[in-house]
Design a protein around this motif. Structure first.
Motif, PDB file in Angstrom:
ATOM      1  N   PHE A 119       0.477  -0.802  -0.308  1.00  0.00           N
ATOM      2  CA  PHE A 119      -0.171   0.338   0.007  1.00  0.00           C
ATOM      3  C   PHE A 119       0.839   0.976   0.111  1.00  0.00           C
ATOM      4  CE2 PHE A 119      -1.753   3.250   2.923  1.00  0.00           C
ATOM      5  CZ  PHE A 119      -2.787   3.839   1.872  1.00  0.00           C
TER       6      PHE A 119
ATOM      7  N   HIS B 163       1.478   3.988  -2.365  1.00  0.00           N
ATOM      8  CA  HIS B 163       1.091   5.725  -1.215  1.00  0.00           C
ATOM      9  C   HIS B 163       1.575   6.586  -1.610  1.00  0.00           C
ATOM     10  CE1 HIS B 163      -1.617   7.921   1.558  1.00  0.00           C
ATOM     11  NE2 HIS B 163      -0.965   8.088   2.487  1.00  0.00           N
TER      12      HIS B 163
ATOM     13  N   HIS C 272       1.368  10.764  -3.736  1.00  0.00           N
ATOM     14  CA  HIS C 272       2.168  11.843  -3.524  1.00  0.00           C
ATOM     15  C   HIS C 272       3.767  12.185  -4.521  1.00  0.00           C
ATOM     16  CE1 HIS C 272      -0.064  11.482   0.213  1.00  0.00           C
ATOM     17  NE2 HIS C 272       0.816  10.743   0.977  1.00  0.00           N
TER      18      HIS C 272
ATOM     19  N   ARG D  33      -7.116   4.794  -4.953  1.00  0.00           N
ATOM     20  CA  ARG D  33      -8.551   4.074  -4.508  1.00  0.00           C
ATOM     21  C   ARG D  33      -9.184   3.063  -4.573  1.00  0.00           C
ATOM     22  NH1 ARG D  33     -11.115  10.257  -2.864  1.00  0.00           N
ATOM     23  NH2 ARG D  33      -9.157  10.378  -0.864  1.00  0.00           N
TER      24      ARG D  33
ATOM     25  N   TYR E 288      -7.328   0.378  -3.104  1.00  0.00           N
ATOM     26  CA  TYR E 288      -7.267   0.848  -1.850  1.00  0.00           C
ATOM     27  C   TYR E 288      -8.038   0.505  -0.831  1.00  0.00           C
ATOM     28  CZ  TYR E 288      -5.888   5.137  -1.507  1.00  0.00           C
ATOM     29  OH  TYR E 288      -6.146   6.822  -1.523  1.00  0.00           O
ATOM     30  N   ARG E 289      -9.628   1.261  -1.908  1.00  0.00           N
ATOM     31  CA  ARG E 289     -10.681   1.101  -0.781  1.00  0.00           C
ATOM     32  C   ARG E 289     -11.564   0.755  -1.102  1.00  0.00           C
ATOM     33  NH1 ARG E 289     -12.719   7.191  -0.280  1.00  0.00           N
ATOM     34  NH2 ARG E 289     -11.183   8.691   1.471  1.00  0.00           N
TER      35      ARG E 289
ATOM     36  N   GLU F 169      -9.361  -2.824   2.126  1.00  0.00           N
ATOM     37  CA  GLU F 169      -9.742  -2.051   3.366  1.00  0.00           C
ATOM     38  C   GLU F 169      -9.770  -2.357   4.358  1.00  0.00           C
ATOM     39  OE1 GLU F 169     -12.200   1.500   2.545  1.00  0.00           O
ATOM     40  OE2 GLU F 169     -10.514   2.882   3.740  1.00  0.00           O
TER      41      GLU F 169
ATOM     42  N   HIS G 157      -2.419   9.223  12.232  1.00  0.00           N
ATOM     43  CA  HIS G 157      -2.775   9.062  10.493  1.00  0.00           C
ATOM     44  C   HIS G 157      -4.090   8.476  10.062  1.00  0.00           C
ATOM     45  CE1 HIS G 157      -1.886  10.071   6.672  1.00  0.00           C
ATOM     46  NE2 HIS G 157      -1.685   8.894   6.253  1.00  0.00           N
TER      47      HIS G 157
ATOM     48  N   ARG H 267     -12.990  11.390   7.030  1.00  0.00           N
ATOM     49  CA  ARG H 267     -14.017  11.087   6.240  1.00  0.00           C
ATOM     50  C   ARG H 267     -15.659  10.984   6.937  1.00  0.00           C
ATOM     51  NH1 ARG H 267     -10.635   5.870   3.612  1.00  0.00           N
ATOM     52  NH2 ARG H 267     -12.753   5.035   3.595  1.00  0.00           N
TER      53      ARG H 267
ATOM     54  N   THR I 118     -10.633  12.760   1.694  1.00  0.00           N
ATOM     55  CA  THR I 118      -9.637  13.051   2.715  1.00  0.00           C
ATOM     56  C   THR I 118      -8.538  12.731   1.308  1.00  0.00           C
ATOM     57  OG1 THR I 118      -9.658  10.584   2.280  1.00  0.00           O
ATOM     58  CG2 THR I 118     -10.284  11.992   4.522  1.00  0.00           C
TER      59      THR I 118
ATOM     60  N   TYR J 195       5.177  15.040   8.868  1.00  0.00           N
ATOM     61  CA  TYR J 195       4.899  13.737   8.157  1.00  0.00           C
ATOM     62  C   TYR J 195       6.476  13.582   7.510  1.00  0.00           C
ATOM     63  CZ  TYR J 195       0.236  14.381   6.712  1.00  0.00           C
ATOM     64  OH  TYR J 195      -1.045  14.321   6.644  1.00  0.00           O
TER      65      TYR J 195
HETATM   66  C1  HEM Z   1       4.279  12.850   3.911  1.00  0.00           C
HETATM   67  C2  HEM Z   1       3.372  11.339   3.875  1.00  0.00           C
HETATM   68  C3  HEM Z   1       1.745  11.184   3.868  1.00  0.00           C
HETATM   69  C4  HEM Z   1       0.824  11.919   3.380  1.00  0.00           C
HETATM   70  C5  HEM Z   1       0.778  13.308   2.820  1.00  0.00           C
HETATM   71  C6  HEM Z   1      -0.213  11.282   3.531  1.00  0.00           C
HETATM   72  C7  HEM Z   1      -1.720  11.497   2.949  1.00  0.00           C
HETATM   73  C8  HEM Z   1      -2.528  10.599   3.497  1.00  0.00           C
HETATM   74  C9  HEM Z   1      -3.615  10.580   2.481  1.00  0.00           C
HETATM   75  C10 HEM Z   1      -4.719  12.460   1.668  1.00  0.00           C
HETATM   76  C11 HEM Z   1      -4.509   9.530   2.952  1.00  0.00           C
HETATM   77  C12 HEM Z   1      -6.049   9.389   2.079  1.00  0.00           C
HETATM   78  C13 HEM Z   1      -6.309   8.884   1.504  1.00  0.00           C
HETATM   79  C14 HEM Z   1      -7.742   8.506   0.648  1.00  0.00           C
HETATM   80  O1  HEM Z   1      -8.582   8.952   1.591  1.00  0.00           O
HETATM   81  O2  HEM Z   1      -8.462   7.619  -0.131  1.00  0.00           O
HETATM   82  C15 HEM Z   1      -3.746   8.685   4.134  1.00  0.00           C
HETATM   83  C16 HEM Z   1      -4.600   7.892   3.823  1.00  0.00           C
HETATM   84  C17 HEM Z   1      -3.243   6.737   4.545  1.00  0.00           C
HETATM   85  N1  HEM Z   1      -2.437   6.528   4.671  1.00  0.00           N
HETATM   86 FE1  HEM Z   1      -1.094   8.174   4.540  1.00  0.00          FE
HETATM   87  N2  HEM Z   1       0.502   9.780   4.447  1.00  0.00           N
HETATM   88  C18 HEM Z   1       1.715   9.450   4.113  1.00  0.00           C
HETATM   89  C19 HEM Z   1       2.576   8.646   4.814  1.00  0.00           C
HETATM   90  C20 HEM Z   1       1.768   7.664   5.392  1.00  0.00           C
HETATM   91  C21 HEM Z   1       3.097   7.171   5.396  1.00  0.00           C
HETATM   92  C22 HEM Z   1       4.099   6.458   5.523  1.00  0.00           C
HETATM   93  C23 HEM Z   1       1.957   5.624   5.953  1.00  0.00           C
HETATM   94  C24 HEM Z   1       2.857   4.152   5.744  1.00  0.00           C
HETATM   95  C25 HEM Z   1       1.907   3.330   4.989  1.00  0.00           C
HETATM   96  C26 HEM Z   1       0.545   6.425   5.627  1.00  0.00           C
HETATM   97  C27 HEM Z   1      -0.756   5.394   5.767  1.00  0.00           C
HETATM   98  C28 HEM Z   1      -1.671   5.477   5.343  1.00  0.00           C
HETATM   99  C29 HEM Z   1      -3.051   4.807   5.268  1.00  0.00           C
HETATM  100  C30 HEM Z   1      -2.654   3.219   5.769  1.00  0.00           C
HETATM  101  C31 HEM Z   1      -4.146   5.290   4.731  1.00  0.00           C
HETATM  102  C32 HEM Z   1      -5.695   4.859   4.939  1.00  0.00           C
HETATM  103  C33 HEM Z   1      -5.954   5.052   3.727  1.00  0.00           C
HETATM  104  C34 HEM Z   1      -7.321   4.158   3.671  1.00  0.00           C
HETATM  105  O3  HEM Z   1      -7.432   2.849   3.725  1.00  0.00           O
HETATM  106  O4  HEM Z   1      -7.808   4.918   3.658  1.00  0.00           O
HETATM  107  N3  HEM Z   1       0.317   6.922   5.454  1.00  0.00           N
HETATM  108  N4  HEM Z   1      -3.057   8.973   4.063  1.00  0.00           N
END
Ligand code: HEM
Length: 207
Positions: A17, A21, A25, A43, A46-47, A52, A99, A107, A114, A136
């Motif tokens: 994932f 992800h 970015h 999405r 992973y959604r 998920e 996070h 959401r 998000t 971050y």
């Molecule tokens: C600069 C670093 C990061 C930013 C700006 C960021 C931003 C975001 C955003 C905006 C979402 C929402 C995604 C959506 O709505 O579809 C999200 C979800 C998520 N992020 Fe990050 N993320 C960062 C780093 C990480 C890292 C390092 C991990 C570790 C693996 C991580 C794990 C997750 C997970 C598990 C979700 C939930 C996914 C879901 O079920 O919708 N993130 N992140």
């Protein structure tokens, strides 16, 4: 299966994932619309409900098992790599709990999409940038560092230099990638106009 093997297995799911992800970015370095367009497609993967649930279960397991390993191994831990692995793992546990909690409540409770603006909003409401920049930056750095440490332990018997590079290269790559992502969210690479609905969430101080 031992808890350590389960931790490694769950890490594989999270890493798959995380590749998507972080690619998302990095695409965002080209602007908010590019980030949002990529995320809308990603999405679909992973959604998907089953994906998920598996991902969130792995995240939950990783947070708890990681903290247990850090605490249980405290007195037996020797050497810089072991401590680097523990420190990066402990930070990832903290980061993932905050996070993922913030994303899910953004959401469900706030009804927000998000997307890029959700991640970037905190950089544009003072003084929250002082929290979000290190928060971050350290997350992506910790992820790369933690994976580098895992590769180090898998490579026993290899020359010392090769093993050192297995940690140093991911750390350096993680730092550069992380810095670029933080700069894009902060609006240093292109103009970022945060919609009022995202800025308003900071009245309740949501990280
Ligand atoms: C600069 C670093 C990061 C930013 C700006 C960021 C931003 C975001 C955003 C905006 C979402 C929402 C995604 C959506 O709505 O579809 C999200 C979800 C998520 N992020 Fe990050 N993320 C960062 C780093 C990480 C890292 C390092 C991990 C570790 C693996 C991580 C794990 C997750 C997970 C598990 C979700 C939930 C996914 C879901 O079920 O919708 N993130 N992140």
């Amino acid at each position: 299966m031992t808890p350590r093997k389960l931790h490694a297995l769950s890490a594989m799911v999270i890493t798959a994932f995380a590749c998507l992800h972080i690619a998302n970015h990095l695409v965002g370095l080209g602007g908010a619309s590019a980030h949002i367009a990529f995320m809308e497609t990603a999405r679909l993967v992973y959604r998907a409900r089953a994906v998920e649930w598996v991902l969130l279960a792995c995240i939950g397991f990783q947070i708890v098992s990681g903290l247990v390993f850090v605490i249980r191994g405290w007195k037996q831990r020797h050497g810089g790599i072991a401590w680097l692995q523990a420190a990066s793992g402990a930070y990832l546990s903290f980061f993932l709990a905050v996070h993922v909690g913030a994303v899910l409540s953004g959401r469900a409770a706030l009804g927000l999409d998000t997307n890029f603006y959700f991640a970037a909003a905190g950089f544009h409401v003072a003084p929250f940038q002082f929290f979000f920049a290190p928060y971050y930056f350290l997350a992506v750095l910790a992820l790369f560092t933690h994976l580098g440490c895992a590769a180090y332990w898998q490579s026993e018997g290899r020359p010392r230099l090769a093993r050192a590079l297995m940690v140093a290269v991911p750390c350096a790559a993680g730092a550069v990638i992380s810095l670029l992502i933080v700069l894009s969210l902060a609006g240093a690479l292109f103009r970022v106009d945060i919609p009022a609905s995202y800025k308003a969430t900071y009245d309740q101080s949501t990280p």
